[in-house]
Design an enzyme around this catalytic site. Sequence first.
Site, mmCIF file in Angstrom:
data_model
loop_
_atom_site.group_PDB
_atom_site.id
_atom_site.type_symbol
_atom_site.label_atom_id
_atom_site.label_comp_id
_atom_site.label_asym_id
_atom_site.label_seq_id
_atom_site.Cartn_x
_atom_site.Cartn_y
_atom_site.Cartn_z
ATOM 1 N N HIS A 56 4.778 3.451 -11.352
ATOM 2 C CA HIS A 56 5.840 3.909 -10.472
ATOM 3 C C HIS A 56 6.016 5.418 -10.628
ATOM 4 C CE1 HIS A 56 7.866 -0.316 -10.043
ATOM 5 N NE2 HIS A 56 6.652 -0.258 -9.539
ATOM 6 N N GLU A 58 8.513 7.394 -11.469
ATOM 7 C CA GLU A 58 9.179 7.926 -12.657
ATOM 8 C C GLU A 58 8.217 7.982 -13.841
ATOM 9 O OE1 GLU A 58 10.059 5.586 -10.594
ATOM 10 O OE2 GLU A 58 12.184 5.081 -10.688
ATOM 11 N N ARG A 213 -8.664 6.398 12.612
ATOM 12 C CA ARG A 213 -9.729 7.390 12.521
ATOM 13 C C ARG A 213 -9.264 8.679 11.846
ATOM 14 N NH1 ARG A 213 -10.464 4.288 17.150
ATOM 15 N NH2 ARG A 213 -9.231 5.584 18.541
ATOM 16 N N GLY A 319 0.585 -4.806 25.471
ATOM 17 C CA GLY A 319 0.781 -4.524 26.885
ATOM 18 C C GLY A 319 2.223 -4.855 27.227
ATOM 19 N N SER A 325 8.271 -9.543 25.283
ATOM 20 C CA SER A 325 8.606 -10.716 24.460
ATOM 21 C C SER A 325 9.187 -10.280 23.122
ATOM 22 C CB SER A 325 7.370 -11.574 24.201
ATOM 23 O OG SER A 325 6.786 -11.943 25.408
HETATM 24 C C1 AOF Z 1 10.691 2.441 -8.926
HETATM 25 N N1 AOF Z 1 9.775 3.417 -8.745
HETATM 26 O O1 AOF Z 1 7.922 4.215 -7.844
HETATM 27 C C2 AOF Z 1 8.615 2.086 -7.188
HETATM 28 C C3 AOF Z 1 9.601 1.084 -7.358
HETATM 29 O O2 AOF Z 1 5.054 -4.838 -8.387
HETATM 30 P P1 AOF Z 1 5.633 -3.635 -9.050
HETATM 31 O O3 AOF Z 1 5.746 -3.750 -10.525
HETATM 32 O O4 AOF Z 1 4.952 -2.355 -8.641
HETATM 33 O O5 AOF Z 1 7.164 -3.538 -8.556
HETATM 34 C C4 AOF Z 1 7.454 -3.339 -7.224
HETATM 35 C C5 AOF Z 1 8.950 -3.211 -7.027
HETATM 36 O O6 AOF Z 1 9.450 -2.113 -7.799
HETATM 37 C C6 AOF Z 1 9.328 -2.908 -5.586
HETATM 38 O O7 AOF Z 1 9.607 -4.066 -4.843
HETATM 39 C C7 AOF Z 1 10.580 -2.045 -5.741
HETATM 40 O O8 AOF Z 1 11.710 -2.842 -5.980
HETATM 41 C C8 AOF Z 1 10.268 -1.272 -7.027
HETATM 42 N N2 AOF Z 1 9.509 -0.054 -6.674
HETATM 43 N N3 AOF Z 1 10.625 1.318 -8.208
HETATM 44 O O9 AOF Z 1 11.586 2.571 -9.762
HETATM 45 C C9 AOF Z 1 8.744 3.296 -7.926
HETATM 46 N N4 AOF Z 1 7.563 1.923 -6.376
HETATM 47 ZN ZN ZN Z 2 9.917 1.348 -11.426
#
Ligand code: AOF
Ligand code: ZN
Length: 393
Positions: A56, A58, A213, A319, A325
């Site tokens: 993630h 952080e 592309r 389309g 719909s």
């Molecule tokens: C954060 N920082 O950069 C992201 C977060 O499957 P995982 O372990 O990658 O977890 C995905 C979940 O974590 C996602 O659904 C969302 O709640 C959180 N994403 N959180 O602190 C991040 N990408």
């Molecule tokens: Zn996280």
Amino acid sequence: MQQNIEKTPEFYMKQALALAKQGEGKVSPNPMVGCVVAKGGDVVATGYHEQYGGYHAERNALLNCKGSLEGAELYVNLEPCCHYGKTPPCTEIIIEKKIRKVYVGCLDPNPKVAGKGIKILQQHGVLVETGVLEQECRGLNEVFFHYMECQMPFVAMKYAMTLDGKIACETGDSKWVTGTEARAHVQCLRNRYKGIMAGIGTVLADDPMLNCRLEGGKDPVRVICDSKLQIPLGSQIVQTAPQIRTIVAWNPEEAEKWRGFPQPGNGLPSLRQSAEALGRQGVELMEIPMERDGKYLDLRQLLKNLANQGIDSILLEGGGTLNASMLREGLAQRVYAFIAPKLVAGAKAKSPVEGSGIPLMADAVGLKQIEVSRFGDDLCITGRIGGEICLPG
Ligand code: AOF
Ligand code: ZN
């Protein structure tokens, strides 16, 4: 010289948002997240969620910095997670690195987090300020919010029309409504959304590729609404199905009816032969019931199935009938209308949204959060469709 720039939380959050955007097309169905760490006003580390399944934002930022981060401030556009998913919780490393204060753009709608991330930080003595550039932060991840809250893909309807509201001439010719710049931007949209949807009419008329592309971009999963299973084996879409994931949504009864039951010698391959040949090409066939009125595939069911497969967003390049719909069922959340300053006239020339239409102007579907941009001589108007919309069949 960058002197006298007021270093407000918004200043750093803007950087976090720009970093987050670098994950576009690579992190779905996760959110785009960016993170900036500052100490004594200076940015000492940055990071973002780079790919699905990866670290993630952080953690990437905090691991990017060798020195002590004790007492530093951290800016992140989404609430730090507190659960063990594919990676350990971000709250853990924030606490471990002794960050003094965390500035959060918006809360994480994921029920595993949803405010708990902030609570854990506070319980460990980390100061937390929420709602920094909240609207921008929610806007960047509108797909993630919709997918989490509704368990349905976010649908963006995209079309290109002339100034007199036509998507093709009366003859059917439509190459091209808009110029090169606008069409290049569509490639960015195809990178942004996980799937792309079109009707069989478009496939038969234009034999499109529906790929991306853009250099370094990713191809969307192609979803074709084809209740009668008419898609030709020789079409570009079927021919490239081994390389680009392709789903054909169809209905066995409709397909059987269309083929007129066993008619030996009518030249058409049998339904079984067609289905098998498509399967050999790697096309995924998805059986979908018809809507109550029996005219069209049940789009809500189709979208639910796609959501269950992790497809969080769809660029709808349908389309007029498919678009109508989707709108009638309240299944579209955004419109991108590209408008070319030209006129082709013709009462029978097709328009972007057909169906039977809304009787009263007062009941028109209005867009919110409008943005207007220009690509060469063409305009793009985009905005959100709010709430459930009910149009007559
Ligand atoms: C954060 N920082 O950069 C992201 C977060 O499957 P995982 O372990 O990658 O977890 C995905 C979940 O974590 C996602 O659904 C969302 O709640 C959180 N994403 N959180 O602190 C991040 N990408
Ligand atoms: Zn996280």
